[in-house]
Design a protein around this motif. Structure first.
Motif, PDB file in Angstrom:
ATOM      1  N   GLU A 186       0.829  -1.202   0.000  1.00  0.00           N
ATOM      2  CA  GLU A 186       0.000   0.000   0.000  1.00  0.00           C
ATOM      3  C   GLU A 186       0.863   1.251   0.000  1.00  0.00           C
ATOM      4  OE1 GLU A 186      -4.100  -1.540   2.193  1.00  0.00           O
ATOM      5  OE2 GLU A 186      -2.494  -0.650   3.388  1.00  0.00           O
ATOM      6  N   GLU A 187       1.953   1.212   0.775  1.00  0.00           N
ATOM      7  CA  GLU A 187       2.874   2.346   0.773  1.00  0.00           C
ATOM      8  C   GLU A 187       3.501   2.539  -0.598  1.00  0.00           C
ATOM      9  OE1 GLU A 187       5.739   1.669   3.856  1.00  0.00           O
ATOM     10  OE2 GLU A 187       4.612   2.900   5.297  1.00  0.00           O
ATOM     11  N   ARG A 188       3.923   1.440  -1.216  1.00  0.00           N
ATOM     12  CA  ARG A 188       4.527   1.516  -2.556  1.00  0.00           C
ATOM     13  C   ARG A 188       3.521   2.026  -3.582  1.00  0.00           C
ATOM     14  NH1 ARG A 188       5.537  -1.460  -7.263  1.00  0.00           N
ATOM     15  NH2 ARG A 188       3.923  -2.962  -6.732  1.00  0.00           N
ATOM     16  N   LEU A 189       2.302   1.509  -3.511  1.00  0.00           N
ATOM     17  CA  LEU A 189       1.270   1.943  -4.458  1.00  0.00           C
ATOM     18  C   LEU A 189       0.902   3.405  -4.240  1.00  0.00           C
ATOM     19  CD1 LEU A 189      -1.037  -1.205  -4.494  1.00  0.00           C
ATOM     20  CD2 LEU A 189       0.475  -0.414  -6.315  1.00  0.00           C
ATOM     21  N   GLU A 190       0.948   3.855  -2.998  1.00  0.00           N
ATOM     22  CA  GLU A 190       0.657   5.256  -2.715  1.00  0.00           C
ATOM     23  C   GLU A 190       1.738   6.144  -3.337  1.00  0.00           C
ATOM     24  OE1 GLU A 190      -1.422   8.420  -1.842  1.00  0.00           O
ATOM     25  OE2 GLU A 190      -2.136   6.359  -1.485  1.00  0.00           O
ATOM     26  N   LYS A 191       2.998   5.700  -3.245  1.00  0.00           N
ATOM     27  CA  LYS A 191       4.084   6.440  -3.893  1.00  0.00           C
ATOM     28  C   LYS A 191       3.889   6.459  -5.410  1.00  0.00           C
ATOM     29  CE  LYS A 191       7.646   5.355  -0.427  1.00  0.00           C
ATOM     30  NZ  LYS A 191       8.912   4.605  -0.204  1.00  0.00           N
ATOM     31  N   LEU A 192       3.496   5.313  -5.952  1.00  0.00           N
ATOM     32  CA  LEU A 192       3.278   5.218  -7.395  1.00  0.00           C
ATOM     33  C   LEU A 192       2.115   6.103  -7.822  1.00  0.00           C
ATOM     34  CD1 LEU A 192       4.675   3.695  -9.670  1.00  0.00           C
ATOM     35  CD2 LEU A 192       2.986   1.872  -9.430  1.00  0.00           C
ATOM     36  N   ARG A 193       1.070   6.136  -6.984  1.00  0.00           N
ATOM     37  CA  ARG A 193      -0.081   6.994  -7.277  1.00  0.00           C
ATOM     38  C   ARG A 193       0.332   8.461  -7.246  1.00  0.00           C
ATOM     39  NH1 ARG A 193      -2.989   4.994  -3.759  1.00  0.00           N
ATOM     40  NH2 ARG A 193      -4.122   3.506  -5.054  1.00  0.00           N
ATOM     41  N   SER A 194       1.218   8.804  -6.303  1.00  0.00           N
ATOM     42  CA  SER A 194       1.704  10.178  -6.208  1.00  0.00           C
ATOM     43  C   SER A 194       2.511  10.562  -7.451  1.00  0.00           C
ATOM     44  CB  SER A 194       2.568  10.327  -4.952  1.00  0.00           C
ATOM     45  OG  SER A 194       3.118  11.620  -4.866  1.00  0.00           O
ATOM     46  N   VAL A 195       3.329   9.629  -7.941  1.00  0.00           N
ATOM     47  CA  VAL A 195       4.093   9.873  -9.170  1.00  0.00           C
ATOM     48  C   VAL A 195       3.142  10.107 -10.345  1.00  0.00           C
ATOM     49  CG1 VAL A 195       5.655   8.830 -10.863  1.00  0.00           C
ATOM     50  CG2 VAL A 195       6.131   8.603  -8.415  1.00  0.00           C
ATOM     51  N   ALA A 196       2.120   9.262 -10.451  1.00  0.00           N
ATOM     52  CA  ALA A 196       1.152   9.402 -11.543  1.00  0.00           C
ATOM     53  C   ALA A 196       0.437  10.747 -11.474  1.00  0.00           C
ATOM     54  CB  ALA A 196       0.148   8.256 -11.497  1.00  0.00           C
ATOM     55  N   ASP A 197       0.026  11.140 -10.262  1.00  0.00           N
ATOM     56  CA  ASP A 197      -0.648  12.439 -10.096  1.00  0.00           C
ATOM     57  C   ASP A 197       0.271  13.586 -10.497  1.00  0.00           C
ATOM     58  OD1 ASP A 197      -2.862  11.113  -9.148  1.00  0.00           O
ATOM     59  OD2 ASP A 197      -2.435  11.494  -7.031  1.00  0.00           O
ATOM     60  N   ASP A 198       1.545  13.482 -10.086  1.00  0.00           N
ATOM     61  CA  ASP A 198       2.514  14.536 -10.419  1.00  0.00           C
ATOM     62  C   ASP A 198       2.731  14.626 -11.923  1.00  0.00           C
ATOM     63  OD1 ASP A 198       4.612  16.494  -9.921  1.00  0.00           O
ATOM     64  OD2 ASP A 198       6.012  14.893 -10.419  1.00  0.00           O
ATOM     65  N   TYR A 199       2.889  13.490 -12.585  1.00  0.00           N
ATOM     66  CA  TYR A 199       3.098  13.482 -14.037  1.00  0.00           C
ATOM     67  C   TYR A 199       1.873  14.038 -14.760  1.00  0.00           C
ATOM     68  CZ  TYR A 199       7.453  10.799 -13.860  1.00  0.00           C
ATOM     69  OH  TYR A 199       8.741  10.404 -13.653  1.00  0.00           O
ATOM     70  N   GLU A 200       0.705  13.657 -14.287  1.00  0.00           N
ATOM     71  CA  GLU A 200      -0.530  14.120 -14.915  1.00  0.00           C
ATOM     72  C   GLU A 200      -0.681  15.634 -14.781  1.00  0.00           C
ATOM     73  OE1 GLU A 200      -4.441  13.031 -13.151  1.00  0.00           O
ATOM     74  OE2 GLU A 200      -4.755  12.009 -15.066  1.00  0.00           O
ATOM     75  N   ARG A 201      -0.399  16.145 -13.572  1.00  0.00           N
ATOM     76  CA  ARG A 201      -0.496  17.593 -13.341  1.00  0.00           C
ATOM     77  C   ARG A 201       0.509  18.344 -14.191  1.00  0.00           C
ATOM     78  NH1 ARG A 201       2.721  20.781 -11.397  1.00  0.00           N
ATOM     79  NH2 ARG A 201       4.072  19.109 -10.631  1.00  0.00           N
TER      80      ARG A 201
END
Length: 541
Positions: free
Chosen positions: A57-72
């Motif tokens: 869950e921690e790893r996926l949260e980091k991955l989700r944060s990366v995706a959000d950053d790239y999208e923004r």
């Protein structure tokens, strides 16, 4: 990653544990006390599973944060791609984002427990990413802008760039990477500048972006290479307080101690105020340290180097070139910006539609611009010319033919021996250092030989874009400068009427500080001009 995949991974953990128990204790059922140990193991397995889920869950949260950053980031940048990419700091950060930063994402997040299919898909995306060579190139371009426009690293890091609005700030890690690029080419001057800036940014960062010891390591050594042994010694001692086992620092300290006298060796960290001023003179080759290059850089910054001769005679007028049919109904807006050599500026000579057509035709064919080797006549790339160019034939599009015909009407010269229309795009730091458009005597045996049209008699340079900052065309011998303005063109003769080259036409394209510079060139040759521009023994005739 889906919930089913996480459950599958968890079931794998349980299966391994159960199989292990089965292999080791195949007769557990015969004793109650041993059955109790199974229950205890079950509780341990539950704990293991929950720890695994928590880690995922921690790893996926980091991955989700990366995706959000790239999208923004992509959403904001794509609103005005050219404006975003034309900022030199943005350009550096984007290349860094998909080289250094992307490797961290891969190693720290994606390659841990991701499926092979997902990893392969991500790896395939990398084909369109910048390379480490691109990172080096954009770093060198940023330092070229520093030098030309007198921009200290500290100002750039704070987002304070001449003519650039809302420039992003740089982190300590960003500054460190720029310094490391300079270090790789043994450019101690820029290494010190950027490492000192990295250290300053590190002091003010709440969330540290880099290990301070790394900065001190590079900075200390670079200072020593510029003769600042006492400074290097002090910083190395500081480095060793942070990392006492740092082998290179230990070796360097011994070296510095051997070079210092007793007084310097006893210098303590608390006595830094007694340290001499840092020496950091830029090491330049003979040309870049010479008068012409200094004049070139001054002109690029918009400084005046020579008084304008016969300024009272420089005028604007409507010009139809002796009632040339194509200009009678639409005469040119002509401005003479320099007396001799005559530099003629023409306003509004190309429409936005024509510009877009030329750019659209050229874009798929843009390749690194080349220069002609004076000895061999071969075309090759060179560090003193950084841009991309493409060549357009008249028959490719009516707009290309129209531009060529217009140049003929304006100059009165024969276009049959002119070169194809060259379209050039200068990106971040793109430039063309002082050069001649004509071939000098020692070059004539090779230059333009395949064309069979003689030397370049004249240059017609069209500005196809505005440039936010930088990008001027300058003439260091005479001190003239012309700044890009979309739709204008500048024209001059490279040869005197007696066929000799006019050395006062030596010119340069200044580095683009902000924006994207598009120009097109039409070079006209000697052959075919016998009637339109007859020869004369007097070069001033």
């Amino acid at each position: 990653m889906s919930t089913s995949w996480i459950l599958f991974q968890c079931l794998g953990v349980v299966t391994v544990a159960v199989c292990y128990l089965h292999m080791v204790r195949s007769e557990i059922f015969t004793a109650l006390v041993e059955m109790e140990s199974v229950l205890e193991t079950e509780a341990q397995i539950a704990t293991d599973i929950r720890q695994y889920i928590h880690q995922e869950e921690e790893r996926l949260e980091k991955l989700r944060s990366v995706a959000d950053d790239y999208e923004r980031h992509s959403r904001e940048a794509l609103l005005d791609t050219e404006k975003h990419l034309s900022n030199p700091v943005n350009a550096f950060l984007i290349v860094k984002r998909f080289t250094v930063d992307w490797e961290k994402v891969l190693d720290d997040i994606i390659r841990i427990n991701s499926t092979e299919a997902f990893i392969q898909k991500v790896e395939e995306r990398r084909e369109s990413f910048p390379s480490k060579e691109d990172l080096e190139g954009v770093s060198m371009a940023l330092m070229r802008l520093q030098d030309t426009y007198n921009l200290p690293a500290g100002r750039i890091a704070k987002g304070d760039i001449q003519g650039v609005k809302q420039s992003p700030v740089l982190s300590a890690e960003d500054c460190f990477l720029l310094g490391r690029s300079a270090y790789g080419s043994e450019d101690w001057y820029h290494t010190i500048d950027w490492m000192q800036t990295a250290l300053s940014e590190w002091d003010h960062e709440i969330n540290k972006t880099i290990n301070k010891a790394e900065i001190l390591d590079y900075l200390a050594y670079s200072l020593s290479m510029q003769g600042n042994i006492r400074h290097a010694y002090v910083l190395t001692n500081e480095l060793l307080t942070l990392e006492p086992d740092h082998q290179r620092a230990q070796n360097n300290k011994q070296y510095y101690e051997r070079m210092l006298d007793d007084e310097a060796k006893s210098q303590k960290r608390g006595e830094d105020a007694d340290l001499p001023a840092i020496k950091n003179e830029q090491q330049l080759d003979s040309y870049r340290a010479g008068a012409e290059f200094k004049t070139y850089e001054k002109l690029c910054r918009g400084e005046d180097t020579n008084p304008t001769p016969k300024a009272h005679k420089l005028k604007c007028r409507y010009f139809d070139n002796n009632r040339t049919p194509g200009l009678i109904l639409r005469p040119l807006k002509e401005e003479r910006v320099w007396w001799r050599p005559a530099l003629m500026l023409y306003h509004d000579i190309i429409s936005d539609h024509e510009i877009e057509v030329a750019k659209k035709l050229a874009a798929p064919r843009l390749n690194r611009a080349t220069v002609q080797n004076a000895k061999t006549g071969q075309l090759e790339t060179a560090q003193y010319r950084i841009s991309k160019s493409a060549w357009l034939k008249n028959e490719e599009h009516e707009v290309v033919k129209r531009i060529s015909d217009r140049v003929g009407d304006m100059t009165g010269l024969n276009m049959n021996t002119a070169e194809e229309l060259q379209v050039v795009n200068y990106g971040i730091g793109g430039h063309y250092e002082p050069h001649f458009d004509f071939a000098r005597k020692e070059e004539e045996a090779h230059s333009f030989k395949r064309l069979g049209t003689g030397n370049r008699i004249a240059t017609f340079l069209v500005y196809m874009s505005d440039v936010d900052a930088g990008g001027a065309t300058v003439f260091p011998v005479i001190g003239a400068k012309v700044f890009p303005k979309k739709g204008t063109a500048v024209f001059w003769y490279n040869l005197f009427r007696n066929g000799e080259g006019d050395y006062d036409t030596r010119h340069a394209g200044c580095p683009v500080l902000a924006g994207s510079k598009w120009v097109s060139n039409k070079w006209l040759h000697e052959r075919g001009q016998e009637q339109t521009r007859p020869c004369a023994l007097d070069p001033n005739a």
